[in-house]
Write an enzyme that holds these catalytic residues in place. Structure first.
Site, PDB file in Angstrom:
ATOM      1  CG  ASN A 111      -0.564  -0.247   2.314  1.00  0.00           C
ATOM      2  OD1 ASN A 111       0.137  -0.950   2.319  1.00  0.00           O
ATOM      3  ND2 ASN A 111      -0.334   0.585   3.477  1.00  0.00           N
ATOM      4  CG  HIS A 215      -4.334  -7.121  13.562  1.00  0.00           C
ATOM      5  ND1 HIS A 215      -2.719  -6.379  13.938  1.00  0.00           N
ATOM      6  CD2 HIS A 215      -4.256  -6.461  14.444  1.00  0.00           C
ATOM      7  CE1 HIS A 215      -2.494  -5.487  14.946  1.00  0.00           C
ATOM      8  NE2 HIS A 215      -3.815  -5.656  15.349  1.00  0.00           N
ATOM      9  CG  HIS A 242       5.008  -3.038  10.148  1.00  0.00           C
ATOM     10  ND1 HIS A 242       5.820  -1.705  10.001  1.00  0.00           N
ATOM     11  CD2 HIS A 242       4.479  -3.125   8.827  1.00  0.00           C
ATOM     12  CE1 HIS A 242       5.265  -1.232   9.188  1.00  0.00           C
ATOM     13  NE2 HIS A 242       4.575  -2.000   7.942  1.00  0.00           N
TER      14      HIS A 242
END
Length: 311
Positions: A111, A215, A242
């Site tokens: 992204n 998530h 991450h």
């Protein structure tokens, strides 16, 4: 199962419970295809990107890695402006300098790359002998040392994420229906023993935040995941989060290797999965019958390792 750095470097088998201490070292004739996977890295060497790169070089040399997979967010925060953007040097060429990393890099977009000039990343394939991004989504077929074949399906997940519409992540004009049709046809037509799908965003994850928000990416669960199940895909590899993580859902192993630079400390994993906020990458060895992978930190410790068999 945790392995010491010495075990990983000496065997580079990166197996789970089946690891044998006397496994032979990897060499050119070993019947497996070794490679490295890293994501979310391009920060001009900062946030431990350079330390991860050093260990990638050591591990890649020890396992005789044949290529590196870059799973997106190649340049923070806003991609690159052109093929001459200084970030090509400060975040890529001057960071991944080990000879073992001068093998082909198989690249996809994240992204943050969509916040810049995507065409420049495609065009850099003609400027750099190791940067391989031929299209926004594509396939790559590899013949394994044991004669088996593996086909990698590199997908472009950012256009599927509805929250990006109208944002700085410029996904306008991308036809997700066409991409899904291409993927379905490509998977149907593949005769490879292994079909491995690689994207930037997670589908299912092992993480939730303090408020209980998982998530997962609902847009990909709804549209991409059905194709993984339809075609009996054994593993989906991605970044975006991450951290390093792994979780199994409905027979698919979902692995996140998004720890190439800045990371965060995740909550304890859910769904019986693994998660770590350590900086690092994924190391893989692939043969006709098994895929052995390990999630390796920037000190060379294998934090999690597992074997996936090919049914």
């Amino acid at each position: 199962m945790k392995l010491s750095r010495r075990q990983f470097v000496s065997t580079t088998a990166v197996t789970g419970a089946a690891l044998a201490a006397d496994m032979p070292a990897v060499h050119a004739a070993d019947p497996a295809l070794p490679f490295i996977v890293v994501g979310d890295w391009g920060r001009r060497g900062h946030y431990d990107q350079r330390r991860v790169a050093v260990q990638m070089g050591k591990s890649a040399a020890a396992m005789d890695s044949r290529f590196t997979v870059s799973i997106g967010d190649n340049f923070y925060e806003n991609g690159v402006e052109s093929v001459d953007d200084p970030q090509w040097q400060s975040s890529f060429e001057e960071v991944y300098t080990a000879p073992s990393l001068f093998t082909p890099w198989k690249v996809i977009l994240g992204n943050h790359d969509y916040r810049g000039n995507v065409q420049a990343q495609l065009d850099y394939s003609h400027k750099s002998p190791r940067w391989n991004l031929p299209a926004r989504y594509y396939t790559d077929k590899q013949t394994l040392p044991d004669g088996a074949t593996a086909e990698f399906f590199y997908v472009d997940t950012s256009p599927f994420i509805k929250t990006y519409l109208g944002s700085r992540v410029n996904i306008s004009g991308q036809d997700t229906d066409a991409q899904l049709a291409w993927l379905d046809q490509a998977l149907s037509g593949s005769t490879a023993q292994w079909k491995i799908v690689i994207g930037h965003h997670p589908i299912y994850t092992a993480l939730s935040d303090d408020d209980g928000y998982v998530h997962d990416q609902p847009d990909l669960i709804a549209r991409l995941n059905p194709l993984l199940l339809k075609h009996n895909i054994r593993i989906y590899i991605c970044g975006h989060d991450h951290c390093l993580q792994s979780v199994k859902m409905d027979g698919v192993t979902y692995v996140v290797s998004g720890a190439g630079s800045e990371t965060y400390r995740p909550n304890p994993p859910i769904r019986g999965g693994f998660a770590s906020g350590s900086h690092g990458f994924m190391a893989v060895r692939l043969s006709a019958t098994r895929l052995d992978y390990g999630l390796v930190d920037m000190y060379g410790n294998t934090l999690f390792a597992e074997t996936i068999t090919n049914a």
